[in-house]
Enzyme design. Structure first.
Site, PDB file in Angstrom:
ATOM      1  CG  ASP A  68       5.800  -8.573  12.221  1.00  0.00           C
ATOM      2  OD1 ASP A  68       5.215  -9.422  12.234  1.00  0.00           O
ATOM      3  OD2 ASP A  68       5.995  -8.168  10.803  1.00  0.00           O
ATOM      4  N   GLY A  93       0.705  -1.174   0.059  1.00  0.00           N
ATOM      5  CA  GLY A  93      -0.048   0.099  -0.034  1.00  0.00           C
ATOM      6  C   GLY A  93       0.722   1.427  -0.104  1.00  0.00           C
TER       7      GLY A  93
END
Length: 323
Positions: free
Chosen positions: A167, A40
């Site tokens: 993450d 994105g």
């Protein structure tokens, strides 16, 4: 993002060296050789420096407004602050404005110059091994895991404010030419300790986790954040448990759940971790995984203890082999 898994020679054979578009970072020009990944608001390019012909990776982040810009620049700062052989360095960066017809949003672009690792990520290596199949030897995977712990220690023991990567997963660990792991993608990194005082703060952290923390490696306390909870760096310890499981069995224990379309959240909060009946690994490694993946974060060890436990198992295995 898994954006270092390409071989330069393969790219040439595929005919991907097809553009003369370039990116300038602080008056140094880099020719784009391939778009490796794109999403994105960010894209990853394989590039070549025009004079040295050396290959690099450039991460391009499009910032829609000052808040996006602040987050992108914070990622650069974390790279600078967390200097270690097992953490990916940011070699250079530049921030530039982009013309826009919108009167509401100012758009800027951040370019981050990163090293190129021809071997790619652990995720890439595991996918190759799974096809053969060729499991890693216990000693080899523990050596990799201990080095990953060394890198994560830099996050967790940072002062004055401990940090969490948030993450950790196989596709965010690169392999250097000598096989050493290198932790990448600091876009989710944030202060480790978060005090949740009300519903708004709980929802904010839960929303952050849903967009920034990969679901099959996400700690249970991030699925349903409770009021009056204290979240700390032991969210990463859970993820390390998932990663160690993947080093053994190619995938996180919850990747299999996700692939079947079942609820990962329910599987995670159940706390049930299953090992294959034909596991080639000793019980000590299974027990280490279970110790890291306690549902209650208060029962999980901190990173120094994790490294110590892993190193002790490695020492015992080395001694048994030498005997």
């Amino acid at each position: 993002m898994s954006y270092f898994g390409w071989s330069w020679n393969i790219l040439r054979k595929m005919g991907c060296i097809c553009t003369r578009e370039s990116i300038d970072i602080n008056n140094t020009k880099y020719y784009i050789r391939d778009i490796i990944d794109g999403g994105g608001f960010s894209s990853i390019y394989l590039v070549e420096q025009i004079d040295s012909r050396k290959k690099f990776v450039i991460k391009k982040i499009i910032c829609h407004g000052l808040e996006d810009e602040k987050l992108a620049l914070q990622e650069v700062e974390y790279h600078k602050m967390l200097s270690h052989s097992n953490i990916l360095p940011c070699l250079d960066h530049s921030l530039s404005n982009k013309n826009t017809n919108s009167a509401l949003n100012s758009i800027s672009i951040l370019h981050m110059l990163l090293p190129f690792y021809n071997r790619g990520t652990i995720d890439k290596d595991l996918k190759i091994r799974e096809k053969i199949p060729l499991p890693m030897k216990s000693i080899d995977l523990l050596k990799i895991f201990v080095e990953i712990c060394d890198g994560i220690k830099i996050f967790h023991n940072f002062r004055p404010t401990p940090l969490a990567h948030r993450d950790i997963k196989t596709s965010n660990i690169l392999l250097s030419s000598d096989g050493s792991p290198v932790i990448m993608d600091l876009g989710s990194t944030s202060p480790a300790i978060v005090f949740i005082k009300n519903n708004a703060e709980a929802q904010k952290l839960q929303d952050y986790a849903s967009t920034r923390c990969t679901i099959t490696y996400r700690a249970p306390e991030l699925f349903n954040v409770e009021i009056d909870a204290t979240i700390d760096q032991r969210t990463d310890i859970w993820s390390l448990g998932c990663l160690l499981y993947a080093l053994c069995f190619y995938k996180s224990p919850f990747d299999y759940i996700h692939e079947k379309g079942d609820s990962v959240a329910l599987a995670v909060v159940s706390g049930r971790i299953l090992f294959p009946d034909n596991s080639p690994y000793p019980e000590s490694i299974h027990n280490l995984i279970l110790a890291l993946m306690k549902i209650n974060p208060e029962e999980r060890p901190f990173i120094d203890e994790v490294r110590s436990k892993a190193n002790n198992i490695l020492f015992e295995l080395n001694n048994s082999v030498s005997c």
